[in-house]
Design a protein around this motif. Structure first.
Motif, short mmCIF file in Angstrom:
data_model
loop_
_atom_site.label_atom_id
_atom_site.label_comp_id
_atom_site.label_asym_id
_atom_site.label_seq_id
_atom_site.Cartn_x
_atom_site.Cartn_y
_atom_site.Cartn_z
N UNK A 30 -9.26 18.89 -39.29
CA UNK A 30 -8.12 19.82 -39.16
C UNK A 30 -8.11 20.84 -40.29
N UNK A 31 -8.44 20.41 -41.50
CA UNK A 31 -8.52 21.35 -42.64
C UNK A 31 -9.69 22.33 -42.45
N UNK A 32 -10.83 21.81 -41.98
CA UNK A 32 -11.96 22.69 -41.71
C UNK A 32 -11.59 23.71 -40.64
N UNK A 33 -10.89 23.24 -39.59
CA UNK A 33 -10.51 24.12 -38.49
C UNK A 33 -9.56 25.23 -38.97
N UNK A 34 -8.68 24.90 -39.90
CA UNK A 34 -7.75 25.91 -40.42
C UNK A 34 -8.49 27.07 -41.09
N UNK A 35 -9.64 26.79 -41.64
CA UNK A 35 -10.45 27.82 -42.28
C UNK A 35 -11.42 28.47 -41.29
N UNK A 36 -12.10 27.65 -40.50
CA UNK A 36 -13.19 28.14 -39.66
C UNK A 36 -12.70 28.87 -38.41
N UNK A 37 -11.68 28.34 -37.72
CA UNK A 37 -11.26 28.96 -36.46
C UNK A 37 -10.80 30.41 -36.62
N UNK A 38 -9.98 30.75 -37.63
CA UNK A 38 -9.62 32.17 -37.77
C UNK A 38 -10.83 33.07 -38.06
N UNK A 39 -11.80 32.55 -38.82
CA UNK A 39 -13.01 33.33 -39.09
C UNK A 39 -13.79 33.57 -37.80
N UNK A 40 -13.91 32.52 -36.98
CA UNK A 40 -14.60 32.67 -35.70
C UNK A 40 -13.90 33.70 -34.82
N UNK A 41 -12.57 33.64 -34.79
CA UNK A 41 -11.80 34.59 -33.99
C UNK A 41 -12.04 36.01 -34.46
N UNK A 42 -12.06 36.20 -35.77
CA UNK A 42 -12.26 37.54 -36.32
C UNK A 42 -13.65 38.07 -35.99
N UNK A 43 -14.65 37.24 -36.19
CA UNK A 43 -16.03 37.68 -35.99
C UNK A 43 -16.34 37.92 -34.51
N UNK A 44 -15.78 37.07 -33.63
CA UNK A 44 -16.13 37.14 -32.21
C UNK A 44 -15.02 37.71 -31.32
N UNK A 45 -14.00 38.32 -31.89
CA UNK A 45 -12.84 38.80 -31.10
C UNK A 45 -13.27 39.71 -29.94
N UNK A 46 -14.10 40.69 -30.22
CA UNK A 46 -14.51 41.62 -29.16
C UNK A 46 -15.30 40.91 -28.07
N UNK A 71 -21.10 18.42 -39.00
CA UNK A 71 -21.28 18.55 -37.55
C UNK A 71 -20.02 19.13 -36.96
N UNK A 72 -20.14 20.35 -36.44
CA UNK A 72 -19.00 20.99 -35.79
C UNK A 72 -19.26 21.02 -34.29
N UNK A 73 -18.24 20.66 -33.53
CA UNK A 73 -18.30 20.71 -32.09
C UNK A 73 -17.39 21.85 -31.66
N UNK A 74 -17.96 22.86 -31.04
CA UNK A 74 -17.24 24.08 -30.68
C UNK A 74 -17.11 24.22 -29.18
N UNK A 75 -15.98 24.77 -28.77
CA UNK A 75 -15.76 25.13 -27.38
C UNK A 75 -14.80 26.31 -27.36
N UNK A 76 -14.66 26.91 -26.20
CA UNK A 76 -13.71 28.00 -26.02
C UNK A 76 -12.55 27.47 -25.20
N UNK A 77 -11.35 27.50 -25.79
CA UNK A 77 -10.12 27.02 -25.12
C UNK A 77 -9.08 28.12 -25.18
N UNK A 78 -8.54 28.47 -24.04
CA UNK A 78 -7.48 29.47 -23.98
C UNK A 78 -7.84 30.75 -24.73
N UNK A 79 -9.08 31.17 -24.58
CA UNK A 79 -9.52 32.41 -25.21
C UNK A 79 -9.73 32.33 -26.71
N UNK A 80 -9.82 31.12 -27.25
CA UNK A 80 -10.03 30.94 -28.69
C UNK A 80 -11.17 29.95 -28.92
N UNK A 81 -12.01 30.25 -29.88
CA UNK A 81 -13.03 29.28 -30.28
C UNK A 81 -12.36 28.18 -31.07
N UNK A 82 -12.65 26.94 -30.71
CA UNK A 82 -12.00 25.78 -31.33
C UNK A 82 -13.04 24.79 -31.83
#
Length: 158
Positions: A30-46, A71-82
């Protein structure tokens, strides 16, 4: 095949990987996600808005930075990388921290890292190619300035 080098820190000659291994393993997701998810959103928004990442809404991709045990497990949920706690990855992209930093900084040709198996892709070949191309398409200038400087500094130790 090129020798894989360990990134050496200016702090006591320890490798950057060894310095990051303990925090990477013990920081809650959850702490990693708080940092990583907004960065992913910013980089991949377009790309998300254009639907270029819709293939991730049906799949789980594992990014494994093997030398630090991350080990990060990524998926796209509701238009956001999670980042999700675990999943059955359709594809795993794995490599050491130096390789991912060299990839992100563009100091090493991405195809070279893959063909020399310094970064490996296992699982669904078609999805793996999409993920590899996605990683390859990240422009260093798209990263927030602080992250860009950290990537450049880390890659210079590689």
């Amino acid at each position: 095949m090129k020798q894989i080098r360990s990134i050496r820190s200016p702090v006591g000659g320890r490798s950057l990987s060894s310095l990051l291994a303990i925090p990477a393993r013990f920081t809650p997701l959850r702490c990693q996600a708080l940092l990583v998810e907004p960065l992913l959103q910013q980089v991949f928004a377009d790309r998300i808005e254009d639907g270029d990442l819709d293939f991730l809404s049906r799949e789980v991709v594992e990014i494994a930075i093997t030398d630090i045990g991350l080990h990060w497990f990524l998926t796209l949920e509701d238009g956001r990388l999670r980042l999700i706690p675990r999943g059955r990855p359709a594809v795993t992209v794995a490599g050491g921290l130096p390789e991912f930093l060299l990839l992100a900084s563009r100091r090493e040709d991405p195809d070279t890292l893959f063909f020399e198996r310094r970064i490996t892709v296992e699982g669904d070949t078609e999805l793996g190619l999409l993920v590899k191309n996605l990683l390859d398409s990240i422009e260093l200038t798209a990263l927030p300035p602080l992250l860009r400087r950290a990537v450049e500094a880390g890659a210079s130790w590689a």
